[in-house]
Design an enzyme around this catalytic site. Structure first.
Site, short mmCIF file in Angstrom:
data_model
loop_
_atom_site.label_atom_id
_atom_site.label_comp_id
_atom_site.label_asym_id
_atom_site.label_seq_id
_atom_site.Cartn_x
_atom_site.Cartn_y
_atom_site.Cartn_z
N TYR A 35 0.84 -1.20 0.00
CA TYR A 35 0.00 0.00 0.00
C TYR A 35 0.87 1.25 0.00
O TYR A 35 0.64 2.19 -0.76
CB TYR A 35 -0.93 -0.01 1.21
N GLU A 57 -11.11 5.59 5.09
CA GLU A 57 -10.57 6.50 6.10
C GLU A 57 -11.60 6.74 7.21
O GLU A 57 -11.26 6.83 8.39
CB GLU A 57 -10.15 7.83 5.46
N TRP A 65 -4.93 1.60 10.87
CA TRP A 65 -5.08 1.50 9.41
C TRP A 65 -4.90 0.05 8.95
O TRP A 65 -5.56 -0.39 8.01
CB TRP A 65 -4.08 2.41 8.71
#
Length: 203
Positions: A35, A57, A65
């Site tokens: 990522y 988000e 995350w």
């Protein structure tokens, strides 16, 4: 599958053994490293991807995350590949289905916000022609490139995230506080907050 960012990873070569990456992408999962290397901080102008990242988000609020990233494919499956037009038409049956899906974050407020945000997202597109135009118009189409040398220097909110958060809330979006939006700006490449020396940095 959801839309991918409209950039090519080979434009930003990063070797598997490079230890100059941003520190959050070192000694972590392969998914997190990928990522960082191929998405984070890369300018994207694809509305479906911009919506996808807004959903993810928002889902991250109060979580790590990595937790959300590990559930990303489940979100794509459960939410029609982040097709905001289809999501905007979701009713109670679809909401109940999502709340029963163990593959995503089953927070009632977060799930409801996805539908609400899809509808607000469409209204922005109707006004500006695309969400891309609305978002990137804030920086005149040019990424804001930082020159942080250590992660502790990177701010969690900025003047732009404050202003954008306030405007999104006025437009009916949920889970768009300044901290979330600052992360969103980083994720979609509006901000290039890769540390100086990271091989993924654009300049």
């Amino acid at each position: 599958m959801g839309a991918r960012p409209n950039h090519r990873a080979e434009e930003y070569p990063v070797t598997d053994t490079d230890d100059r990456r941003c520190d959050w992408a070192r000694n972590t999962s392969e998914l997190m490293t990928e990522y960082h290397d191929t998405e984070w901080g890369r300018p994207s102008h694809d509305d479906r991807y911009l919506f996808e990242m807004l959903v993810l988000e928002g889902a991250q609020a109060g979580l790590s995350w990595s937790t959300v990233l590990n559930k990303r494919e489940n979100y794509r499956r459960a939410m029609d590949g982040f097709d905001f037009e289809r999501i905007a038409s979701y009713g109670q049956a679809e909401t109940d289905r999502l709340l029963a899906d163990p593959g995503i974050v089953r927070n009632r407020l977060k799930v409801a916000s996805v539908v609400r945000n899809a509808r607000a997202f469409q209204r922005v597109r109707e006004e500006f022609g695309s969400f891309d135009s609305y978002l990137w118009g804030r920086v005149e189409g040019t990424p804001v490139v930082s020159h942080w040398t250590v992660s502790e220097e990177v701010p969690v909110t900025t003047d732009l995230s404050d202003r954008l958060s306030k405007d999104l809330k006025k437009r009916g979006f949920n889970f768009v506080g300044s901290t979330i939006i600052n992360s969103y700006l980083q994720a979609t490449g509006v901000f290039d907050d890769h540390l100086v020396g990271c091989p993924a940095k654009r300049t």
